[in-house]
Scaffold this motif. Structure first.
Motif, PDB file in Angstrom:
ATOM      1  N   VAL A 183     -23.736 -18.462 -23.900  1.00 45.52           N
ATOM      2  CA  VAL A 183     -24.718 -17.938 -22.943  1.00 45.52           C
ATOM      3  C   VAL A 183     -24.178 -18.055 -21.525  1.00 45.52           C
ATOM      4  CG1 VAL A 183     -27.025 -18.233 -21.978  1.00 45.52           C
ATOM      5  CG2 VAL A 183     -26.680 -18.460 -24.432  1.00 45.52           C
ATOM      6  N   VAL A 184     -23.715 -19.261 -21.183  1.00 46.14           N
ATOM      7  CA  VAL A 184     -23.217 -19.498 -19.829  1.00 46.14           C
ATOM      8  C   VAL A 184     -22.019 -18.605 -19.525  1.00 46.14           C
ATOM      9  CG1 VAL A 184     -22.158 -21.213 -18.315  1.00 46.14           C
ATOM     10  CG2 VAL A 184     -24.057 -21.860 -19.802  1.00 46.14           C
ATOM     11  N   GLU A 185     -21.049 -18.576 -20.440  1.00 43.82           N
ATOM     12  CA  GLU A 185     -19.853 -17.769 -20.209  1.00 43.82           C
ATOM     13  C   GLU A 185     -20.171 -16.278 -20.221  1.00 43.82           C
ATOM     14  OE1 GLU A 185     -16.915 -18.807 -19.355  1.00 43.82           O
ATOM     15  OE2 GLU A 185     -17.504 -20.909 -19.444  1.00 43.82           O
ATOM     16  N   GLY A 186     -21.142 -15.866 -21.031  1.00 42.34           N
ATOM     17  CA  GLY A 186     -21.509 -14.455 -21.091  1.00 42.34           C
ATOM     18  C   GLY A 186     -22.024 -13.935 -19.762  1.00 42.34           C
ATOM     19  N   TYR A 187     -22.938 -14.699 -19.128  1.00 46.10           N
ATOM     20  CA  TYR A 187     -23.420 -14.303 -17.803  1.00 46.10           C
ATOM     21  C   TYR A 187     -22.265 -14.261 -16.800  1.00 46.10           C
ATOM     22  CZ  TYR A 187     -28.424 -14.522 -18.815  1.00 46.10           C
ATOM     23  OH  TYR A 187     -29.692 -14.288 -19.302  1.00 46.10           O
TER      24      TYR A 187
ATOM     25  N   ALA B 212     -11.576 -11.175 -24.786  1.00 43.09           N
ATOM     26  CA  ALA B 212     -10.329 -11.886 -24.491  1.00 43.09           C
ATOM     27  C   ALA B 212     -10.548 -13.387 -24.310  1.00 43.09           C
ATOM     28  CB  ALA B 212      -9.685 -11.304 -23.231  1.00 43.09           C
ATOM     29  N   ARG B 213     -11.774 -13.804 -24.271  1.00 43.37           N
ATOM     30  CA  ARG B 213     -12.083 -15.224 -24.044  1.00 43.37           C
ATOM     31  C   ARG B 213     -11.693 -16.054 -25.265  1.00 43.37           C
ATOM     32  NH1 ARG B 213     -17.995 -15.478 -23.238  1.00 43.37           N
ATOM     33  NH2 ARG B 213     -18.075 -15.932 -25.461  1.00 43.37           N
ATOM     34  N   ARG B 214     -11.067 -17.164 -25.041  1.00 45.16           N
ATOM     35  CA  ARG B 214     -10.633 -18.027 -26.142  1.00 45.16           C
ATOM     36  C   ARG B 214     -11.653 -19.125 -26.432  1.00 45.16           C
ATOM     37  NH1 ARG B 214      -4.516 -19.829 -25.488  1.00 45.16           N
ATOM     38  NH2 ARG B 214      -4.993 -20.515 -27.633  1.00 45.16           N
ATOM     39  N   VAL B 215     -12.287 -19.653 -25.382  1.00 43.24           N
ATOM     40  CA  VAL B 215     -13.275 -20.718 -25.552  1.00 43.24           C
ATOM     41  C   VAL B 215     -14.448 -20.443 -24.635  1.00 43.24           C
ATOM     42  CG1 VAL B 215     -13.736 -23.187 -25.391  1.00 43.24           C
ATOM     43  CG2 VAL B 215     -11.467 -22.401 -26.082  1.00 43.24           C
ATOM     44  N   PRO B 216     -15.684 -20.387 -25.180  1.00 42.36           N
ATOM     45  CA  PRO B 216     -16.020 -20.393 -26.607  1.00 42.36           C
ATOM     46  C   PRO B 216     -15.686 -19.040 -27.244  1.00 42.36           C
ATOM     47  CG  PRO B 216     -18.007 -20.027 -25.340  1.00 42.36           C
ATOM     48  CD  PRO B 216     -16.902 -20.295 -24.339  1.00 42.36           C
ATOM     49  N   VAL B 217     -15.398 -19.064 -28.527  1.00 41.81           N
ATOM     50  CA  VAL B 217     -15.035 -17.839 -29.235  1.00 41.81           C
ATOM     51  C   VAL B 217     -16.228 -16.878 -29.235  1.00 41.81           C
ATOM     52  CG1 VAL B 217     -14.312 -16.875 -31.441  1.00 41.81           C
ATOM     53  CG2 VAL B 217     -13.422 -19.097 -30.694  1.00 41.81           C
TER      54      VAL B 217
ATOM     55  N   VAL C 121     -20.044 -11.140 -17.207  1.00 38.83           N
ATOM     56  CA  VAL C 121     -20.688  -9.933 -16.687  1.00 38.83           C
ATOM     57  C   VAL C 121     -20.631  -9.917 -15.163  1.00 38.83           C
ATOM     58  CG1 VAL C 121     -22.884  -8.709 -16.450  1.00 38.83           C
ATOM     59  CG2 VAL C 121     -22.179  -9.585 -18.685  1.00 38.83           C
ATOM     60  N   CYS C 122     -20.910 -11.060 -14.562  1.00 37.45           N
ATOM     61  CA  CYS C 122     -20.884 -11.131 -13.098  1.00 37.45           C
ATOM     62  C   CYS C 122     -19.480 -10.852 -12.557  1.00 37.45           C
ATOM     63  CB  CYS C 122     -21.349 -12.519 -12.650  1.00 37.45           C
ATOM     64  SG  CYS C 122     -21.671 -12.645 -10.872  1.00 37.45           S
ATOM     65  N   GLN C 123     -18.464 -11.383 -13.196  1.00 37.34           N
ATOM     66  CA  GLN C 123     -17.090 -11.134 -12.770  1.00 37.34           C
ATOM     67  C   GLN C 123     -16.727  -9.660 -12.931  1.00 37.34           C
ATOM     68  OE1 GLN C 123     -14.591 -12.996 -11.418  1.00 37.34           O
ATOM     69  NE2 GLN C 123     -16.158 -14.558 -11.045  1.00 37.34           N
TER      70      GLN C 123
ATOM     71  N   PHE D  76     -27.369  -9.149 -20.812  1.00 40.58           N
ATOM     72  CA  PHE D  76     -27.094  -9.921 -19.606  1.00 40.58           C
ATOM     73  C   PHE D  76     -27.115  -9.018 -18.374  1.00 40.58           C
ATOM     74  CE2 PHE D  76     -24.330 -12.879 -22.395  1.00 40.58           C
ATOM     75  CZ  PHE D  76     -25.447 -13.599 -22.768  1.00 40.58           C
ATOM     76  N   LEU D  77     -26.479  -7.852 -18.469  1.00 39.96           N
ATOM     77  CA  LEU D  77     -26.429  -6.937 -17.337  1.00 39.96           C
ATOM     78  C   LEU D  77     -27.816  -6.424 -16.986  1.00 39.96           C
ATOM     79  CD1 LEU D  77     -24.815  -5.352 -15.270  1.00 39.96           C
ATOM     80  CD2 LEU D  77     -24.409  -3.595 -17.005  1.00 39.96           C
ATOM     81  N   THR D  78     -28.619  -6.123 -17.997  1.00 40.89           N
ATOM     82  CA  THR D  78     -29.991  -5.654 -17.755  1.00 40.89           C
ATOM     83  C   THR D  78     -30.789  -6.699 -16.999  1.00 40.89           C
ATOM     84  OG1 THR D  78     -29.979  -4.241 -19.713  1.00 40.89           O
ATOM     85  CG2 THR D  78     -32.130  -4.910 -18.860  1.00 40.89           C
TER      86      THR D  78
END
Length: 377
Positions: A103-107, A33-38, A110-112, A51-53
């Protein structure tokens, strides 16, 4: 203090282990659902579980069964425990084509997902453990991004060194050929209009093309733009002069139909000239002697169009999709080999001018390169 379950394992780590699939599904939904970054497909399928691992492994390592670990002592241990894994992850993400922002948004996603799901289930997770999770997120992000950036810089430096080496090699070969031809002509034993003079001409044209492409790359990299109103008829006429010399030297017919008056575009003239010149040189290079190359300009309902058609014999299946990739070569040629960068530079120059470029295959005959630009009314 971190709350620990049986065997000294933290409650939060147990929660991540037991609900891994649900957390991954929730995190993937956030990423999608994230728009930026795609988000990319790799990030959804491989990145989220990775990331979760990483976060789960760090949480496991941070709780020692024989003692409690307070949050202030976690940072140094976190960097030490996460280091090698995060460095490898950074390389994997770079090879997969993810950006630093992903990378930043991916972590963070997952945390959220972990926090929201734990809250919904009213999991007995302490405030200290949430603090530790945030610290793990910070450490994982910092190490992965640092590794990502360092790896990218190393790869970029290697690629630039290789390209400079190839450029120097090509220029040296062309210059050596030109010097030998000049010495032969200077001796008076051969005439300028003969084969030796033709070799000198090809070498000088090759040097000119390499220098033009290099200057265009510099202009693109420096984001130098000087847009101006360019009359399409005058622009095509200017290109015709040098194109005619190159076509004549190879025994080709060059067709340049008149452009209707009043068609204009707002572009950086040197960049667009380089883009079209590269296409014309490519067409001349791969069209056999006795063939025909055409350069046309016109306007349709929505765009001003510049088209270059050759008689290369047509493109192999699937070749059109890779024509504009760096170091992609269109075929073999008796003349000096190029860097395989001309078409990519043409694409980049056209995009920088707000246009689009595409190639249309003419099976068994040739192909047509088309540049579409917004017209100026």
């Amino acid at each position: 203090m971190l709350q620990r379950g049986p065997g000294g394992v933290s409650v939060l780590h147990e929660f991540l282990t037991q609900h891994r699939d649900a957390i991954i599904e929730r995190a993937r939904a956030r990423v999608a659902a994230r728009r930026v970054p795609v988000p990319s497909q790799f990030e959804l399928t491989e990145g989220v579980p990775a990331f979760l691992t990483q976060l789960a492994e760090l949480l496991r390592d941070e709780v020692h069964p024989a003692r409690s670990v307070t949050v202030p002592t976690t940072s140094g241990r976190a960097h030490e425990a996460m280091g090698a894994t995060a460095d490898r992850q950074g390389d994997d993400l770079l090879r997969a084509g993810l950006t630093v922002a992903q990378v930043v948004e991916g972590y963070g996603d997952v945390c959220q997902a972990i926090t929201e799901y734990a809250s919904e289930l009213k999991a007995p997770i302490s405030l200290d453990e949430y603090h530790t999770l945030n610290l793990c997120l910070d450490v994982a992000t910092a190490r992965a991004v640092s590794a990502f950036s360092a790896s990218r810089d190393r790869r970029t430096a290697t690629q630039e060194t290789e390209r400079l080496g190839v450029l120097a090699h090509e220029m040296r070969n062309l210059l050596s050929t030109a010097m030998l031809s000049y010495q032969a002509l200077k001796s008076g034993g051969v005439g300028v209009d003969g084969s030796t003079g033709a070799v000198l001409g090809r070498s000088l044209r090759g040097l000119r093309n390499l220098i033009d492409r290099s200057l265009t790359e510099v202009r693109l990299a420096a984001t130098l733009r000087n847009p101006e109103r360019v009359d399409l008829a005058e622009f095509i006429e200017e290109l015709e002069v040098s194109a005619a010399l190159d076509a004549t030297a190879k025994g080709l017919a060059l067709e340049v139909p008149a452009v209707e008056p009043g068609v204009a575009v707002n572009v950086d003239r040197p960049l667009l000239a380089s883009a079209v010149a590269n296409l014309v040189q490519n067409a001349i290079k791969f069209t056999p002697s006795g063939g025909r190359v055409s350069l046309t300009g016109h306007r349709n309902a929505t765009h001003a169009l510049i088209e270059v058609e050759d008689e290369c014999g047509g493109l192999p299946e699937g070749r059109a999709e890779t024509m504009f990739q760096p170091f992609a070569r269109g075929g073999t040629d008796a003349g000096p080999p190029g860097l395989g960068l001309g078409l990519k530079i043409s694409r980049d120059a056209v995009l920088a001018n707000g246009g689009q470029i595409q190639v249309r295959n003419l099976p068994g005959k040739g192909c047509v390169f088309s540049i579409a630009l917004p017209p100026v009314e």
